[in-house]
Design an enzyme around this catalytic site. Structure first.
Site, PDB file in Angstrom:
ATOM      1  N   LYS A  54      43.589  37.735  33.982  1.00  0.00           N
ATOM      2  CA  LYS A  54      44.989  37.288  34.041  1.00  0.00           C
ATOM      3  C   LYS A  54      45.806  37.974  32.947  1.00  0.00           C
ATOM      4  CE  LYS A  54      43.502  33.006  36.088  1.00  0.00           C
ATOM      5  NZ  LYS A  54      43.108  31.601  35.923  1.00  0.00           N
ATOM      6  N   GLN A  98      43.143  27.054  31.650  1.00  0.00           N
ATOM      7  CA  GLN A  98      41.971  27.479  32.428  1.00  0.00           C
ATOM      8  C   GLN A  98      41.017  26.293  32.610  1.00  0.00           C
ATOM      9  OE1 GLN A  98      41.569  30.593  33.860  1.00  0.00           O
ATOM     10  NE2 GLN A  98      39.854  29.607  34.876  1.00  0.00           N
ATOM     11  N   ASP A 121      50.412  27.508  38.376  1.00  0.00           N
ATOM     12  CA  ASP A 121      49.202  27.316  39.184  1.00  0.00           C
ATOM     13  C   ASP A 121      49.505  26.455  40.413  1.00  0.00           C
ATOM     14  OD1 ASP A 121      46.895  28.622  38.406  1.00  0.00           O
ATOM     15  OD2 ASP A 121      46.448  27.213  36.790  1.00  0.00           O
TER      16      ASP A 121
END
Ligand code: NDP
Length: 303
Positions: A54, A98, A121
């Site tokens: 990422k 995460q 997300d």
């Protein structure tokens, strides 16, 4: 018949090029670039590898990128305070925590603490609700389903009235893509069935699908005789089935398999996504798209 391969690795490059052009335009006009913070707790090797991908992509696109690594034993209170700091930071448009988090931290509480307008997300209940309503309500579609829909759209196949069968009902993949394909919108407007472990005759449902989306996490679950000739088969599954030494790097790498028996399925399907190199690369790409979109919302220029 041999199916047309729909590769996420190729579509990703096209989307990333589009993002770079937009980032440059916005930077020139408004003097700001998308800001993404990646919060990594602990040293889980898989999480480190995802976060690194990422970070690499964000940097490649000219984003502002903050890596906020925290120790495994960080308290929930301290992690919540860190999220609040980024919630208030106008130069940050996307906050990414995460997962999974260590057991002493309540994951739900952490996800709920992220400002839904920075939840790139798309996991916050507010964004899940927006997804259900559809249309202009949707700000940040979850990245994997968004990647799947983008692959469908770019393949040019007709989705209106198509029978879409989704195998799997997780919030982040199955339920979300089912909801997206149901909306009365271009690239959707389909008749959707969602199958799961309680489904009585999985093969029967799969055989009806014009578009079969499999996100079960069971290697080789879908057999070629379950596929309607000419169907679009989207294999979301990423299953580690062993290890091998990479010819390129000489290092140990995982052998990955999808949820579909690829070699046999490609002889029946019209279109098929490979594993690896199919849906996988689309997820980070859509994360970047969502982060850019978040900046555009801040500037009042999002469509
Ligand atoms: P979950 O384990 O959260 O959900 C799996 C779903 O599949 C469940 O709804 C389960 O049903 C259903 N299922 C499992 N086995 C069967 C079966 N034999 N028959 C019918 N349904 C079944 O997984 P995720 O949705 O998170 O992920 C699914 C797969 O996609 C995994 O391989 C994962 O690694 C991969 N993945 C890939 C991503 C990417 O490409 N970037 C991102 C996210 C996931 P039930 O609800 O009844 O238990």
């Amino acid at each position: 018949m041999s199916a047309k391969l729909i590769r996420g690795t190729e579509i990703r490059e096209l989307i990333l090029e589009e993002i770079v052009i937009e980032v440059e335009k916005i930077k020139k006009k408004y003097g700001i670039v998308p800001g993404l913070v990646t919060i990594l707790v602990g040293k889980n090797p898989a999480s480190i590898s995802y976060v690194n991908m990422k970070i690499k992509t964000a940097n490649q696109l000219g984003f502002k990128e903050i890596q906020d690594n925290q120790p495994q034993d960080i308290s929930e209170k301290k992690l919540l305070a860190i999220i609040e700091k980024y919630n208030r930071d106008d130069s940050i448009h996307g906050i990414l925590v995460q997962l999974p988090l260590p057991k002493h931290i309540n994951e739900k509480k952490i996800i709920h603490a992220i400002n839904p307008d920075k939840d790139v997300d798309g996991f916050h209940p507010v964004n899940m609700g927006r997804l259900m309503i559809g249309g202009s309500e949707v700000k940040f579609p979850p990245c994997t389903p968004a990647g799947i829909q983008e692959m469908i759209r770019r393949s040019g196949i007709e989705t209106k009235g198509a029978e879409v069968v989704v195998v799997g009902r997780s919030n982040i993949v199955g339920k979300a893509i089912a909801m997206m394909m149901l909306q009365k919108e271009p690239g959707a407007d389909s008749t959707v069935t969602v199958a799961h472990t309680g489904t009585k005759d999985l093969a029967l449902h799969c055989r009806r699908a014009d578009i079969l989306i499999v996100a079960a996490g069971v290697p080789g679950l879908v057999k070629p005789e379950w596929i309607k000739p000419g169907a679009f088969v989207i294999d979301v599954g990423i299953n580690k089935v062993g290890e091998k030494i990479s010819e390129k790097t000489g290092k140990k790498v995982s052998i990955l398999k999808g949820d579909v028996d690829f070699d046999a399925a490609e002889k029946v399907a019209g279109y098929i996504t490979p594993v690896p190199g199919g849906v996988g690369p689309m997820t980070i790409t859509m994360l970047m798209k969502n982060t850019l979109k978040s900046l555009k919302y801040q500037l009042g220029i999002a469509k």
